[in-house]
Write a protein that holds these residues in place. Structure first.
Motif, PDB file in Angstrom:
ATOM      1  N   ARG A 168      -1.183  10.491  15.361  1.00  0.00           N
ATOM      2  CA  ARG A 168      -0.671   9.146  15.605  1.00  0.00           C
ATOM      3  C   ARG A 168      -0.517   8.866  17.102  1.00  0.00           C
ATOM      4  O   ARG A 168      -0.619   7.728  17.531  1.00  0.00           O
ATOM      5  CB  ARG A 168       0.682   9.023  14.891  1.00  0.00           C
ATOM      6  N   SER A 169      -0.261   9.923  17.885  1.00  0.00           N
ATOM      7  CA  SER A 169      -0.020   9.743  19.320  1.00  0.00           C
ATOM      8  C   SER A 169      -1.294   9.733  20.140  1.00  0.00           C
ATOM      9  O   SER A 169      -1.239   9.830  21.347  1.00  0.00           O
ATOM     10  CB  SER A 169       0.843  10.893  19.850  1.00  0.00           C
TER      11      SER A 169
ATOM     12  N   GLU B 187       7.953   5.436   0.518  1.00  0.00           N
ATOM     13  CA  GLU B 187       7.717   4.701   1.739  1.00  0.00           C
ATOM     14  C   GLU B 187       6.860   5.550   2.676  1.00  0.00           C
ATOM     15  O   GLU B 187       7.089   6.746   2.819  1.00  0.00           O
ATOM     16  CB  GLU B 187       9.069   4.381   2.392  1.00  0.00           C
ATOM     17  N   ARG B 188       5.868   4.917   3.293  1.00  0.00           N
ATOM     18  CA  ARG B 188       4.895   5.645   4.111  1.00  0.00           C
ATOM     19  C   ARG B 188       4.863   5.023   5.493  1.00  0.00           C
ATOM     20  O   ARG B 188       4.870   3.803   5.631  1.00  0.00           O
ATOM     21  CB  ARG B 188       3.544   5.484   3.424  1.00  0.00           C
ATOM     22  N   ARG B 189       4.824   5.861   6.489  1.00  0.00           N
ATOM     23  CA  ARG B 189       4.809   5.359   7.864  1.00  0.00           C
ATOM     24  C   ARG B 189       3.397   4.992   8.291  1.00  0.00           C
ATOM     25  O   ARG B 189       2.452   5.744   8.061  1.00  0.00           O
ATOM     26  CB  ARG B 189       5.380   6.428   8.794  1.00  0.00           C
ATOM     27  N   GLY B 190       3.239   3.844   8.909  1.00  0.00           N
ATOM     28  CA  GLY B 190       1.928   3.421   9.416  1.00  0.00           C
ATOM     29  C   GLY B 190       1.786   3.772  10.875  1.00  0.00           C
ATOM     30  O   GLY B 190       2.368   4.734  11.347  1.00  0.00           O
TER      31      GLY B 190
ATOM     32  N   VAL C  36      -2.838   1.521  10.854  1.00  0.00           N
ATOM     33  CA  VAL C  36      -2.469   1.522   9.438  1.00  0.00           C
ATOM     34  C   VAL C  36      -1.113   0.835   9.290  1.00  0.00           C
ATOM     35  O   VAL C  36      -0.235   1.024  10.133  1.00  0.00           O
ATOM     36  CB  VAL C  36      -2.380   2.979   8.914  1.00  0.00           C
ATOM     37  N   LEU C  37      -0.941   0.030   8.265  1.00  0.00           N
ATOM     38  CA  LEU C  37       0.343  -0.643   8.051  1.00  0.00           C
ATOM     39  C   LEU C  37       1.308   0.264   7.295  1.00  0.00           C
ATOM     40  O   LEU C  37       0.904   1.073   6.476  1.00  0.00           O
ATOM     41  CB  LEU C  37       0.141  -1.926   7.236  1.00  0.00           C
ATOM     42  N   ASP C  38       2.584   0.080   7.561  1.00  0.00           N
ATOM     43  CA  ASP C  38       3.604   0.758   6.762  1.00  0.00           C
ATOM     44  C   ASP C  38       3.465   0.274   5.324  1.00  0.00           C
ATOM     45  O   ASP C  38       3.004  -0.833   5.088  1.00  0.00           O
ATOM     46  CB  ASP C  38       5.007   0.338   7.252  1.00  0.00           C
ATOM     47  N   PHE C  39       3.892   1.098   4.396  1.00  0.00           N
ATOM     48  CA  PHE C  39       3.835   0.659   3.001  1.00  0.00           C
ATOM     49  C   PHE C  39       5.042   1.206   2.256  1.00  0.00           C
ATOM     50  O   PHE C  39       5.457   2.350   2.467  1.00  0.00           O
ATOM     51  CB  PHE C  39       2.530   1.134   2.349  1.00  0.00           C
ATOM     52  N   LYS C  40       5.581   0.367   1.389  1.00  0.00           N
ATOM     53  CA  LYS C  40       6.712   0.788   0.564  1.00  0.00           C
ATOM     54  C   LYS C  40       6.406   0.351  -0.858  1.00  0.00           C
ATOM     55  O   LYS C  40       6.226  -0.843  -1.112  1.00  0.00           O
ATOM     56  CB  LYS C  40       7.973   0.097   1.059  1.00  0.00           C
TER      57      LYS C  40
END
Lengths: 158, 489, 206
Positions: free
Chosen positions: B291-292, B460-463, B475-479
């Motif tokens: 991600r970084s 819940e998933r981190r984008g 990527v978008l966050d998703f819950k």
């Protein structure tokens, strides 16, 4: 929406004829052009679609190396097809050599062969028979999967 | 008008399928159902995405069709679309492709097309989901013998930000015509390309020269130089010129492998972004590092990447990576990263990976970024493994400390059932105005057989930024709940 | 397979035929929403500005630079004030759609500032606005401002506005004094700066 669900349900019961591998040509890590026909085994060919950035792929390689050495004399050849794109393709040769891969490693920078065969995961192992038909597909690699590969090769050699 | 085209394509598919008696018919289908919310959503919505790919082979001919569909509660984002259609001819020496195809010239400084199988994109503006690829709609012809290869291509690359329900001239605003040829002599390859590009009436002409090969089984090299030659002279490498220089060398000494690469790009972003000069930044598989990532900037970037692998006699692997990238945008930004990873087997059966990474990324305002982690796979029985992954990251942004953490616990039974629980924590002030944010999600994958697999996500998933197969995207966050079924036939 | 054995052909392909019929029905039954969706046609000079939900005409307009009225918007700026497009009536307005942590957008920021903001300093008939298509929070947009040193107003949560304008991040849009879209970039902002500068000068008569 309803039609979509019907389509999906129908696909899940579908079975169509086995896929065939065409005589593709790719460069190996020493810059020689190789063709599938030149490299295929007299009885079976195992193709490993992998990439340097894929950890399970790299983990599978020493196991595949062992299987290759055991079955080479029985008419089973192995081909490693690296699907590394421009970002990581320069790492294929040094990593392959340090892992002492015994079978040839080909470079498919566009993942052309993999997409032609509709393969989606990394790694994907494919066993091809002497008529170039795909007889087995295995996606992913967790420890213990090497046994599955051996079992399948044994079964197909019979 | 478009409907006629669509129906005629359907007809072609039917005709091709009825020819199944002569050839072979194969395909895959991916369907994903989601019930949940993306960031800023007031309430959860349900949606379904389906991608059906079918191909038909008859002797040297091949035809491919991709049907994509998306339906959700937002009327404006729904579609049923034939996204790809192609006819191909392959012989030992000649390959002809008509329709949608993938082609990259050299290492991608001029043109890079790709597909990320299994990745579905969603954009915040259009709220539609679609396949992640950059194909080219047009035609290509390739001739290949043992030491000579040439290809001609013409077409419009896809700008994947716009979903299939958008107008085609938004999605394909670039048009290219290119010729690439290469000749190999004694393991050395000399290649050259010329590419004409147009977008919104602007025309440009690019050229590329590449030299690559192996000097010995232990040493190989690659060099590629691309330039805009419409308005600047061929030897102009000043600040105003458009060019991309990439070069790499590989050295293998028994169990040590080294890759060294150099890049220098200036004003080399073509059209809507159809090219992708090599990044020369390690694509990490570890979540936080992935991600970084530093995303290379063809507008102005120079630097190098060094990577070394050392395989020990017990097959444990040590990987070292150092990356430096300099960007000049008004001011100078220097990105530096040092990465060390050790992958070994414990008691001959447990697989352990340890890493530590240090980076300075002033362009992203991240200073003293330290990341470390431990990934382990514990063999728990004949067919079972337990996975435990942990990662920690700390960096300073505008004198404020930020922390990211990931903890994942999983279980795998052969390759048949894989389950995991992923928890993430962050104090990143881009995501939370103050305090912490947590994500908790569970994944379950079940492989019914070699043809069908099911993947379930709940939670819940981190984008955020993600890199996959060498390509970076958002990527978008998703819950919510998500179920994906993949089939091949 | 013996191709003359019709019965076996029919049975082995029955499933397939059923599926294809279903696919065909799905495709042909799809609504008008996908009329201007992409199919196997090459791009033409048609515009992307027709609004799908209100314009059922399957044939897009053919002119290259149509006079399309700029969709109105009201967004919170980084400074905390509500900014409306109508605040700038009788001005030439340039919209720079960006993503707060989008690297190409950050890279082009200083160039946007030096070529499309500072040369027009003090002009009362010109305004440039940045719109965050990535819907970041104030901290992330503030960081965009810090690393690019841009001086013009940055507006938050602009993803829906970008959809109204049929555009995305790293794109430039020019609106004339009568509130019509006269330029809508189809490539990265860096590639369009020169064309936008020309357009703006033309509109300002300078």
């Amino acid at each position: 929406m309803r039609a979509l669900i019907i389509v999906v349900m129908l696909f899940s019961i579908l079975n169509v004829s086995a896929q065939q591998v065409r005589n593709f040509k790719l460069k190996d890590i020493e810059n020689n052009t190789q063709s599938f026909t030149q490299l295929k085994g007299s009885k079976l060919t195992v193709i490993d679609f992998w990439a340097t950035w894929c950890k399970p792929c790299v983990k599978a390689i020493p196991e595949l190396n062992k299987i290759y050495e055991a079955y080479k004399i029985k008419g089973v050849e192995f081909i490693g097809v690296s699907c590394d794109g421009p970002r990581s393709v320069s790492k294929v040769a040094p990593l392959s050599k340090t892992l002492q891969i015994k079978y040839p490693i080909l470079l498919d920078i566009n993942s052309e062969i993999k997409s032609e065969l509709n393969l989606n995961a990394f790694p994907t192992l494919v066993i091809v028979n002497s008529n170039n038909k795909i007889v087995w597909v295995h996606e992913g690699f967790v420890s213990g999967d090497q046994k599955l590969v051996i079992e399948e090769i044994e079964k197909l050699l019979k | 008008m478009t409907k006629i085209v669509k129906n005629s394509i359907c007809l072609v598919v039917i005709v091709l399928a009825s020819f199944n008696v002569f050839g072979q018919f194969n395909g895959t289908n991916l369907v994903e159902y989601q019930f949940g919310e993306a960031p800023n959503d007031v309430n959860a919505i349900s949606s379904i995405y389906d991608r059906f790919v079918a191909n038909f082979n008859y002797k040297s001919f091949r035809s491919d069709v991709t049907l994509e569909q998306f339906y959700s509660e937002y009327d404006g984002s729904n579609y049923t679309n034939i996204s790809q259609f192609s006819v191909q001819y392959n012989s030992d020496k000649i390959q002809v492709k008509l329709g949608n195809f993938y082609e990259t010239i050299g290492r991608g400084t001029l043109l890079h097309s790709f597909q990320i199988p299994g990745a579905i994109l969603e954009d915040l503006s259009y709220r539609s989901r679609h396949y992640f690829n950059r194909d080219i709609l047009g035609a290509s012809v390739k001739f290949q013998s043992n030491n000579f290869m040439t290809k001609v291509l013409y077409g419009s690359p896809l700008n994947y930000v716009f979903p299939p329900n958008q107008n085609s001239n938004l999605r394909r605003s670039d048009t290219i015509a290119a010729l690439y040829s290469e000749y190999t002599y004694k393991n050395q390859t000399l290649g050259a390309a010329i590419m004409h590009h147009s977008n919104s009436g602007n025309e440009k002409l690019f050229s590329m020269i590449t030299l690559s090969g192996s000097i010995s089984p232990k040493i190989s090299y690659y060099t590629e130089v691309s330039k805009n030659i419409k308005n600047n002279s061929i030897n102009d490498f000043s600040d105003a010129a458009s060019y991309a220089i990439y070069s790499g060398v590989n050295i293998s000494l028994n169990n040590i492998g080294i890759s060294a690469e150099y890049k220098n790009y200036n004003n080399f972003l073509i059209g809507s972004g159809i090219n992708e000069p090599p990044a020369l930044v390690k694509e990490h598989t570890y979540r936080l590092l992935n991600r970084s990532t530093h995303v290379p900037q063809p507008l102005n970037e120079s630097g190098y990447q060094l990577e070394a692998f050392y395989t020990m006699p017990n097959l444990s692997v040590l990987t070292l990576n150092h990356t430096k990238a300099i960007n000049k945008f008004g001011q100078k930004f220097t990105f530096n990263e040092y990465f060390l990873e050790y992958d070994f087997m414990l008691k001959d059966k447990h697989d352990i990976k340890l890493f530590i990474d240090y980076a300075e990324d002033p362009f992203k305002l991240e200073e003293n970024r330290i990341s470390t982690g431990l990934y382990s796979e514990w063999k728990a029985g004949k067919n079972s493994t337990i996975r435990t992954d942990y990662e920690f990251q700390h960096f300073d942004r505008l004198n404020e400390g930020n922390v990211n953490q990931v903890l994942s616990v999983g279980y795998a039974y052969k390759s048949k059932i894989i389950g995991s629980i992923v928890a993430e924590h962050s104090t990143d002030n881009y995501l939370v105005n103050s305090g912490s944010k947590y994500w908790l999600g569970a994944n379950l994958k079940y492989k019914l057989n070699n043809k069908h697999s099911f993947q379930l996500f709940a939670g819940e998933r981190r984008g955020g930024p993600a890199c996959n197969a060498g390509v970076c995207y958002e990527v978008l966050d998703f819950k919510g709940v998500e179920l994906r079924v993949t089939s091949r036939f | 397979m013996n191709i003359f054995n019709l019965k076996s052909i029919f049975t082995s392909n029955l499933k397939l035929i059923v599926i294809l019929v279903v696919i065909l029905s799905v495709v042909s039954c799809s609504g008008s929403g996908d009329d201007d969706a992409e199919v196997f046609t090459s791009p033409t000079g048609s515009t992307g500005n027709s609004n799908m939900t209100t314009d059922p005409d399957p044939d897009p307009e053919e002119s290259t630079d149509p006079e399309v009225s700029a969709p109105s918007f009201t967004l919170k700026s980084l400074a905390g004030v509500d900014v409306k497009l109508s605040d700038y009536s009788n001005k030439v307005v340039v919209l720079f759609f960006f993503g707060n942590s989008c690297p190409i957008c950050k890279a082009v920021g200083p160039k946007i500032e030096s070529e499309l903001a500072s040369p027009f300093d003090g002009r009362s008939d010109y305004q440039i606005l940045g719109l965050d298509q990535w819907n970041g929070n104030a901290n992330s947009v503030e960081a965009f401002k810090t690393s690019t040193n841009v001086s013009f107003p940055l507006l938050l949560n602009a993803s829906e506005v970008a959809a109204d304008y049929k555009t995305t991040y790293d794109r430039l849009v020019v609106i004339d004094k009568s509130g019509n879209i006269v330029f809508s970039g189809k490539q990265t902002a860096s590639a369009d700066i020169a064309a936008v500068t020309t357009k703006v000068n033309e509109l300002l008569g300078s």
